[in-house]
Design a protein around this motif. Structure first.
Motif, short mmCIF file in Angstrom:
data_model
loop_
_atom_site.label_atom_id
_atom_site.label_comp_id
_atom_site.label_asym_id
_atom_site.label_seq_id
_atom_site.Cartn_x
_atom_site.Cartn_y
_atom_site.Cartn_z
N LEU A 1 32.64 -25.18 67.81
CA LEU A 1 31.91 -25.91 68.75
C LEU A 1 31.33 -27.50 69.14
CD1 LEU A 1 30.48 -22.31 69.70
CD2 LEU A 1 32.35 -23.06 70.22
N ARG A 2 30.90 -27.94 68.14
CA ARG A 2 30.32 -28.88 68.29
C ARG A 2 31.56 -30.06 68.56
NH1 ARG A 2 25.78 -31.68 65.71
NH2 ARG A 2 25.95 -33.87 64.88
N GLU A 3 32.16 -29.84 67.10
CA GLU A 3 33.60 -30.43 67.38
C GLU A 3 34.40 -30.59 68.83
OE1 GLU A 3 37.69 -30.49 64.92
OE2 GLU A 3 36.99 -28.89 65.38
N ALA A 4 33.90 -29.13 70.05
CA ALA A 4 35.12 -29.15 70.95
C ALA A 4 33.63 -30.64 71.63
CB ALA A 4 34.89 -28.04 71.81
N ARG A 5 32.84 -30.01 71.90
CA ARG A 5 31.26 -30.72 72.40
C ARG A 5 31.78 -32.33 71.87
NH1 ARG A 5 25.22 -31.07 71.34
NH2 ARG A 5 24.92 -33.42 72.94
N PHE B 1 35.61 -20.26 67.96
CA PHE B 1 36.87 -20.86 67.90
C PHE B 1 36.70 -21.94 69.44
CE2 PHE B 1 38.19 -16.70 70.23
CZ PHE B 1 38.61 -17.72 71.91
N VAL B 2 37.77 -23.13 68.93
CA VAL B 2 38.30 -23.69 70.10
C VAL B 2 39.71 -23.58 70.83
CG1 VAL B 2 36.40 -24.71 70.40
CG2 VAL B 2 38.18 -25.51 68.67
N LEU B 3 39.58 -23.64 72.22
CA LEU B 3 41.54 -23.98 71.53
C LEU B 3 41.87 -25.68 72.19
CD1 LEU B 3 42.79 -20.51 74.00
CD2 LEU B 3 42.99 -21.60 72.05
N LEU B 4 42.66 -26.38 71.80
CA LEU B 4 42.71 -28.18 72.17
C LEU B 4 44.00 -27.70 72.62
CD1 LEU B 4 41.39 -29.29 69.00
CD2 LEU B 4 40.33 -28.98 70.97
N GLU B 5 44.36 -28.29 73.97
CA GLU B 5 45.54 -29.32 74.38
C GLU B 5 46.36 -30.17 73.18
OE1 GLU B 5 46.70 -28.04 77.44
OE2 GLU B 5 45.38 -27.99 78.13
#
Length: 390
Positions: free
Chosen positions: A72-76, A104-108
């Motif tokens: 989540l930090r990575e996505a931020r 989890f995060v979802l990235l394009e």
């Protein structure tokens, strides 16, 4: 290949419902999840949902240190720097660890190549090889140019830049000396590593300045776009990002860059600015151990790429010279910054070895760390002792 790992890491029924709610798509949309085995920290899976081509990032299964693998930090960070630095777009995040088994995060999904073990055929020219190094350095300069307060990464909340180097040394000394080595040295010794930690603690320099720091910036955490000339599609793996001394990123990048020896192309790092005569430069190179190129790598090819030792790629000194030109910072105290990077790599690999010996990891590269980590420690000692020059 990949379906078993995907099933173990993701509750696909729950993920499909999440994608339907967050990304749209009716009951006819289909979910496909494939495990992507590259990388040694957070787990990466490819997800197809309707017209969406995505990358799912989640922590590895099992227990891990508090604060580690923070996707989540990575996505931020990626959300914050989008438009300033090329990064994957964040499609959705989930902070409920119960949904698929973890946050989890979802990235394009980006299109392009990550240069891990070899170069794409389209880069096998002198101009393209030079451009790879230039784009690598220029993008790092972009990271360090981000106005972190303006993009919402505030001091005292996202990071504490003052004292960054001292904390880095102390954190990894504690990890090694108080936790890892007492558990692993009954298998084999790791020579020199305590002496390296002591040297680093005694030689922490005044910090250059404070910027956004990627924390794991190296060639195989950058994706190059399709086509030529080489251009950066995105900087990946931001989980270690914080605020600190930018030269720590440069030292880390350099320790992973293999040097094939003296190059014919011009380029000088700090301390070489007064050398203008080509004959004098060649005489200096003949007395420089770097002119013979790096020794054989101490880790397998899957962990340390070596193809940049081919002709036409930049030397480390040339990369430093370009960084200095782009940023206006001088790479002083390079033994400390490269030594700190080598020390951290040693500690990180010893943690991997501990997980392997504990039966908590089955990566086929991990057995090589039994001998690889002591070799890494010897390299760190050579760097801080000045025996492995830039």
């Amino acid at each position: 290949m990949g379906m078993t790992e995907a099933a173990e890491l993701v509750d696909q029924t729950a993920l499909a419902e999440f994608c339907r709610e967050e990304l749209g798509g009716g009951s006819g949309a289909e979910l496909s999840v494939t495990y992507h085995g590259d990388g040694l920290s957070n787990e990466t899976l490819f997800v197809d949902w309707g017209d969406h081509e995505l990358v799912l990032r989640r922590p590895p299964a099992g227990a891990h240190d508090e604060g580690a693998h923070d996707v989540l930090r990575e996505a931020r960070v990626m959300d914050a720097v989008a438009g300033e630095v090329p990064v994957p777009a964040v499609a959705a995040t989930c902070d409920d660890p119960e949904l698929i088994g973890s946050e989890f995060v979802l990235l394009e999904r980006l299109d392009g190549d990550v240069l891990r073990t070899t170069e794409p055929g389209r880069f096998a020219t002198a101009d393209a090889r030079r451009a790879v190094g230039e784009r690598l350095v220029d993008t790092l300069a972009e990271v360090h140019a981000v106005d972190y307060e303006a993009v919402g990464l505030h001091e005292g909340e996202f990071g504490y830049p003052a004292g960054y180097l001292e904390r880095q040394v102390e954190t990894f000394r504690q990890q090694l000396e108080e936790w890892l080595l007492p558990m692993t040295e009954h298998d084999r010794q790791v020579p020199h590593i305590r002496a390296v930690g002591e040297w680093l603690a005694e030689n922490v320099p005044d910090e250059a300045d404070h910027t956004l720091v990627h924390g794991d910036y190296k060639l195989d955490n950058v994706m190059f776009a399709p086509g030529t000339p080489p251009s950066v599609a995105g900087v990946l793996d931001w989980e270690l990002a914080t605020l600190g001394d930018p030269l720590a990123d440069l030292g880390w990048m350099l320790v992973f860059w293999r040097d094939g020896g003296a190059r014919s192309a011009p380029g000088r790092a700090s301390g070489e600015r007064g050398v203008e005569d080509p004959g004098e430069r060649h005489r200096c190179e003949r007395n420089d151990p770097r002119a013979a190129g790096d020794p054989e790598p101490v880790l397998p090819e899957g962990l340390v790429p070596t193809f940049m030792q081919q002709s036409d790629y930049h030397s480390r000194r040339e990369l430093v010279a370009r960084y200095e030109e782009r940023t206006g910072r001088e790479f002083r105290n390079e033994r400390f910054y490269r030594g700190l990077a080598a020390y951290k790599i040693t500690a990180t690999c010893e943690a991997m070895y501990f997980r392997y010996r504990s039966g908590d990891a089955d990566d086929p590269l991990y057995p090589a760390l039994e001998e690889g980590v002591p070799a890494l420690a010897r390299r760190a000692r050579r760097i801080v002792d000045g025996e492995e020059p830039l």
